[in-house]
Enzyme design. Structure first.
Site, mmCIF file in Angstrom:
data_model
loop_
_atom_site.group_PDB
_atom_site.id
_atom_site.type_symbol
_atom_site.label_atom_id
_atom_site.label_comp_id
_atom_site.label_asym_id
_atom_site.label_seq_id
_atom_site.Cartn_x
_atom_site.Cartn_y
_atom_site.Cartn_z
ATOM 1 N N GLU A 55 0.696 -1.211 -0.156
ATOM 2 C CA GLU A 55 -0.043 -0.034 0.060
ATOM 3 C C GLU A 55 0.969 1.232 -0.082
ATOM 4 O O GLU A 55 0.489 2.106 -0.474
ATOM 5 C CB GLU A 55 -0.811 -0.238 1.211
ATOM 6 C CG GLU A 55 -2.292 -0.771 0.952
ATOM 7 C CD GLU A 55 -1.800 -2.369 1.242
ATOM 8 O OE1 GLU A 55 -2.795 -3.319 0.895
ATOM 9 O OE2 GLU A 55 -0.578 -2.838 1.759
ATOM 10 N N HIS B 272 -10.923 -5.600 9.080
ATOM 11 C CA HIS B 272 -11.420 -5.406 7.752
ATOM 12 C C HIS B 272 -12.599 -4.777 7.714
ATOM 13 O O HIS B 272 -13.521 -5.039 6.800
ATOM 14 C CB HIS B 272 -11.274 -6.795 6.933
ATOM 15 C CG HIS B 272 -9.865 -7.244 6.903
ATOM 16 N ND1 HIS B 272 -9.296 -8.072 7.811
ATOM 17 C CD2 HIS B 272 -9.181 -7.650 5.756
ATOM 18 C CE1 HIS B 272 -8.006 -8.597 7.263
ATOM 19 N NE2 HIS B 272 -7.925 -8.149 5.946
#
Length: 326
Positions: free
Chosen positions: A57, A126
């Site tokens: 990321e 998540h």
């Protein structure tokens, strides 16, 4: 069409319109996106404009910001919003500040698409809604549409914007359907709230996933109790449409703020403070109420996960509390 299809349509229309727009992220190409939000795009636009990236990321965000500063317009599929924590330095210290620090010459037109929220059994790492982190940073725009049409119109405007935009899309709503304009020039301006329902007794201010539940609660309390609820859908958190909120509060004299992020430090607390500091405060007939997710990590267990979120029943309870109906 579904929210998922509205996302694909918005990105595809903008990529046809502007050759500088491209999509990048983990699994966006061959796999079609972890949530199916780029299915078919690789076949139309090719691997140069639908770019599968390594699982890094930090590298993804750095490449996107660099590409934007050299004239391209990247769309980054962050997948789970939780993963954006690895991008924070690049977004907060580079993307948000470059345009200011370089006197407008360093524009960073990147859209970071974040699959946010709970409701799909994805557990604590998540399932987070982290929009409040980014509303605190000058130089970023933050949007959270709650209908398929708004998703399309706001995503297109975000892609065309010359600033970095954090775009929240809710995992639990990818399959939600609604009418969506097919006009390629259909856009919704950033910073403009929408009055989803007119009412006279209570104002409910919300955004994103909670919009659907708020509208259901408003229908049910009108039918059962005769309470008329006005629903203000923010759609954009930064810049915030303060005028729409304050006008509604002055009209009804009561206000409930609802979101699915944690209550402590959540963005609706900023809205409460804004109302309290404005002349709309003098119009209030009751205290300002907030309804948000509990301050606990999102549970994996489905019943516990549901229990931590504002439900339709809890929203109705808070509405009735404001009009003093027990």
């Amino acid at each position: 069409m579904s929210v998922r299809d509205a996302i694909i349509l918005a990105m595809s229309e903008e990529m046809r319109r502007d050759e500088n727009v491209f999509l990048m992220g983990e699994d966006v190409g061959i796999f079609g996106g972890d949530f199916g939000t780029s299915v078919g795009m690789l076949e139309e636009f090719g691997k140069e404009r639908v770019r599968d990236t390594p699982i890094s990321e930090n590298a993804i965000s750095g490449c996107a910001i660099g590409a934007a500063m050299t004239g391209l317009r990247p769309i980054v599929d962050v997948t789970f919003m939780d993963f954006i924590v690895y991008m924070m330095d690049n977004i907060v210290n580079q993307a948000a500040k470059a345009r200011y620090m370089f006197g407008g010459k360093g524009q960073v037109p990147v859209v970071f698409r974040c699959a946010a929220g709970s409701g799909v059994g994805a557990a604590a790492q998540h399932s987070q809604s982290l929009e409040a982190w980014f509303t605190h940073i000058p130089g970023l725009k933050v949007v959270a549409p709650g209908t398929p049409a708004d998703v399309k119109g706001i995503l297109k405007s975000a892609i065309r914007d010359n600033n970095t935009v954090i775009f929240l899309e809710y995992k639990a709503q990818f399959n939600m359907k609604g009418e969506v304009p097919l006009d390629p020039e259909f856009t919704i301006p950033l910073g403009k709230a929408d009055l989803k329902r007119e009412g006279k007794d209570v104002t409910v201010v919300t955004y994103g996933r909670m919009l659907e539940r708020v509208l259901q609660a408003a229908d049910e309390v009108l039918e059962a109790e005769g309470v008329s609820v006005e629903v203000v859908d923010l759609r954009t958190l930064m810049p915030l449409d303060k005028e729409a909120i304050l006008n509604s509060v002055k009209k009804t004299g009561r206000v409930l703020l609802v979101n699915d992020a944690h209550k402590t430090g959540g963005f609706i607390g900023e809205i409460a403070a804004m109302i309290a500091e404005s002349d709309a405060f003098d119009f209030l007939d009751n205290r300002i109420l907030r309804l948000a997710a509990e301050d606990v990590p999102v549970p994996y267990n489905a019943k516990l996960e549901a229990a931590m979120l504002p439900s339709v029943e809890r929203i109705k309870k808070y509405i009735l509390k404001l009009v003093n109906k027990r």
